[in-house]
Write a protein that holds these residues in place. Structure first.
Motif, short mmCIF file in Angstrom:
data_model
loop_
_atom_site.label_atom_id
_atom_site.label_comp_id
_atom_site.label_asym_id
_atom_site.label_seq_id
_atom_site.Cartn_x
_atom_site.Cartn_y
_atom_site.Cartn_z
N TRP A 81 -7.15 13.32 5.95
CA TRP A 81 -5.80 13.59 6.08
C TRP A 81 -5.21 14.20 4.70
CZ3 TRP A 81 -2.60 11.60 10.40
CH2 TRP A 81 -3.49 11.08 11.24
N GLY A 82 -3.95 14.62 4.79
CA GLY A 82 -3.49 15.32 3.46
C GLY A 82 -2.23 16.21 3.78
N GLN A 83 -1.82 16.33 2.60
CA GLN A 83 -0.66 17.27 2.31
C GLN A 83 -0.80 18.16 1.14
OE1 GLN A 83 3.13 15.08 1.89
NE2 GLN A 83 1.57 13.36 2.39
N SER A 84 -0.12 19.03 0.76
CA SER A 84 0.32 19.88 -0.28
C SER A 84 1.30 19.26 -1.33
CB SER A 84 0.47 21.42 -0.06
OG SER A 84 1.91 21.42 0.33
N ALA A 85 0.98 19.71 -2.59
CA ALA A 85 2.37 19.17 -3.28
C ALA A 85 3.68 19.51 -3.03
CB ALA A 85 2.14 19.74 -4.85
N ALA A 86 3.69 20.90 -2.40
CA ALA A 86 5.06 21.46 -1.92
C ALA A 86 5.36 20.62 -0.67
CB ALA A 86 4.70 23.01 -1.56
N GLU A 87 4.55 20.18 0.10
CA GLU A 87 5.05 19.55 1.38
C GLU A 87 5.64 18.21 0.85
OE1 GLU A 87 2.00 21.14 4.75
OE2 GLU A 87 1.09 19.71 3.38
N TRP A 88 4.75 17.35 -0.07
CA TRP A 88 5.28 16.41 -0.60
C TRP A 88 6.47 16.33 -1.21
CZ3 TRP A 88 4.06 11.26 -0.31
CH2 TRP A 88 4.36 10.41 -1.18
N LEU B 129 -0.55 4.24 7.82
CA LEU B 129 -0.06 4.59 6.23
C LEU B 129 -0.11 6.22 5.85
CD1 LEU B 129 0.81 3.66 3.67
CD2 LEU B 129 -1.33 3.18 2.96
N ALA B 130 -1.31 6.85 6.09
CA ALA B 130 -1.27 8.32 6.03
C ALA B 130 -0.04 9.07 6.75
CB ALA B 130 -2.40 8.73 6.48
N GLU B 131 0.31 8.83 7.79
CA GLU B 131 1.40 9.61 8.60
C GLU B 131 2.73 8.75 8.23
OE1 GLU B 131 -0.64 9.71 13.32
OE2 GLU B 131 0.52 7.73 12.60
N ARG B 132 2.89 7.74 7.57
CA ARG B 132 4.09 7.43 6.81
C ARG B 132 4.35 8.21 5.60
NH1 ARG B 132 5.78 1.46 4.71
NH2 ARG B 132 7.85 1.76 4.33
N LEU B 133 3.27 8.42 4.81
CA LEU B 133 3.18 9.27 3.53
C LEU B 133 3.28 10.64 3.77
CD1 LEU B 133 0.34 7.59 1.79
CD2 LEU B 133 2.61 7.15 1.04
N GLY B 134 3.47 11.10 5.32
CA GLY B 134 3.78 12.40 5.59
C GLY B 134 2.51 13.42 5.62
N SER B 135 1.25 12.70 5.58
CA SER B 135 -0.02 13.53 5.87
C SER B 135 -0.40 13.75 7.26
CB SER B 135 -1.26 12.74 5.18
OG SER B 135 -1.10 12.63 3.83
N THR B 136 -0.99 15.01 7.34
CA THR B 136 -1.51 15.07 8.85
C THR B 136 -3.07 15.15 8.85
OG1 THR B 136 -1.51 17.44 8.15
CG2 THR B 136 0.48 16.50 9.14
N ASN B 137 -3.67 15.02 9.88
CA ASN B 137 -5.18 14.99 10.05
C ASN B 137 -5.61 16.37 9.91
OD1 ASN B 137 -7.73 14.61 10.75
ND2 ASN B 137 -7.25 13.08 12.33
N ARG B 138 -6.44 16.57 9.16
CA ARG B 138 -6.73 18.08 8.82
C ARG B 138 -8.31 18.12 9.56
NH1 ARG B 138 -5.62 18.78 2.63
NH2 ARG B 138 -3.39 19.19 2.84
N GLY B 139 -8.81 17.20 10.28
CA GLY B 139 -9.93 16.85 10.88
C GLY B 139 -11.13 16.43 10.24
N PRO B 140 -12.44 16.39 10.81
CA PRO B 140 -13.70 15.73 10.07
C PRO B 140 -13.97 16.37 8.67
CG PRO B 140 -14.08 16.30 12.42
CD PRO B 140 -12.75 16.89 11.97
N THR B 141 -14.45 15.53 7.76
CA THR B 141 -14.82 16.08 6.65
C THR B 141 -16.10 15.02 6.43
OG1 THR B 141 -14.56 16.50 4.36
CG2 THR B 141 -13.71 14.58 5.14
N ALA C 250 0.71 -1.19 -0.02
CA ALA C 250 0.14 0.01 -0.05
C ALA C 250 0.97 1.05 0.14
CB ALA C 250 -0.87 0.06 1.32
N TYR C 251 1.94 1.19 0.75
CA TYR C 251 2.69 2.36 0.79
C TYR C 251 3.72 2.64 -0.41
CZ TYR C 251 6.83 5.50 1.81
OH TYR C 251 7.76 6.50 1.89
N GLU C 252 4.04 1.53 -1.06
CA GLU C 252 4.79 1.66 -2.46
C GLU C 252 3.78 2.17 -3.32
OE1 GLU C 252 7.15 -1.70 -5.15
OE2 GLU C 252 7.11 -2.15 -3.03
#
Length: 180
Positions: free
Chosen positions: A167-174, A141-153, A107-109
């Motif tokens: 959970w997410g991140q910007s292209a710049a963060e990635w 997995l999301a944490e390993r990918l570098g995403s952070t919890n942005r809260g409920p949606t 899944a990570y790969e």
């Protein structure tokens, strides 16, 4: 026939879904434990519609989840990739791996390849992952990918009653995290 991108990782091939993938997909969708956080187990008929929607999104959206194939055996591992049906809360890279392939890092790969694809080829500026608060494996997995919890949606119907966080991140963060 719709053609599209093929992504390669060390152990996997990510390609558009093909009719031959359906038997493995139906088994994946019928597995209650695997599907606990993916809308619940599906009958074969419902799995066929779900499979067809994901395959058809390649034509209507120009992107969708890839079928993930183990390079060594040709086995169908799962479905991972960009996903944004009508009313979705953002540009998502989601994942689901068949139980026989869980815990191998697939899944990570595949998610790394799919996120690279979403940012580099689709031009997305942001990626989310909609994850139930009690789905600890996906959270890790999301944490390993570098995403952070942005809260409920909220998800659109018929999934509106599901409790999920974005959970997410910007292209710049990635890119900064990956050194690119």
């Amino acid at each position: 026939m719709v053609t599209g991108p093929i992504l390669f990782t060390d152990r996997l091939i990510l390609r558009l879904p093909e009719p031959a993938d359906f038997e493995a997909y139906a088994a994946f969708a019928a597995d209650g434990e695997t599907m606990a956080h993916l809308g619940g187990a599906m009958s074969r008929a419902v799995a066929w519609r779900d499979f067809s929607v994901r395959a058809g999104a390649w034509m209507t959206r120009g992107f969708s989840m890839f079928s993930v194939i183990e390079r060594e055996t040709g086995a169908w591992v799962g479905r991972i990739g960009p996903w944004q049906p009508e009313g979705w809360p953002g540009t998502e890279v989601g994942w689901g791996v068949a139980s026989g392939f869980a815990g191998k890092g697939y899944a990570y790969e595949a998610a790394v390849a799919a996120i690279d694809y979403a940012f580099d080829r689709l031009g997305w500026s942001d990626v989310i992952h909609t994850i139930a608060p009690d789905n600890h494996r996906s959270i890790r997995l999301a944490e390993r990918l570098g995403s952070t919890n942005r809260g409920p949606t909220s998800l659109p119907p018929p999934l509106a009653d599901y409790r999920v966080d974005a959970w997410g991140q910007s292209a710049a963060e990635w890119r900064a995290r990956r050194g690119r």
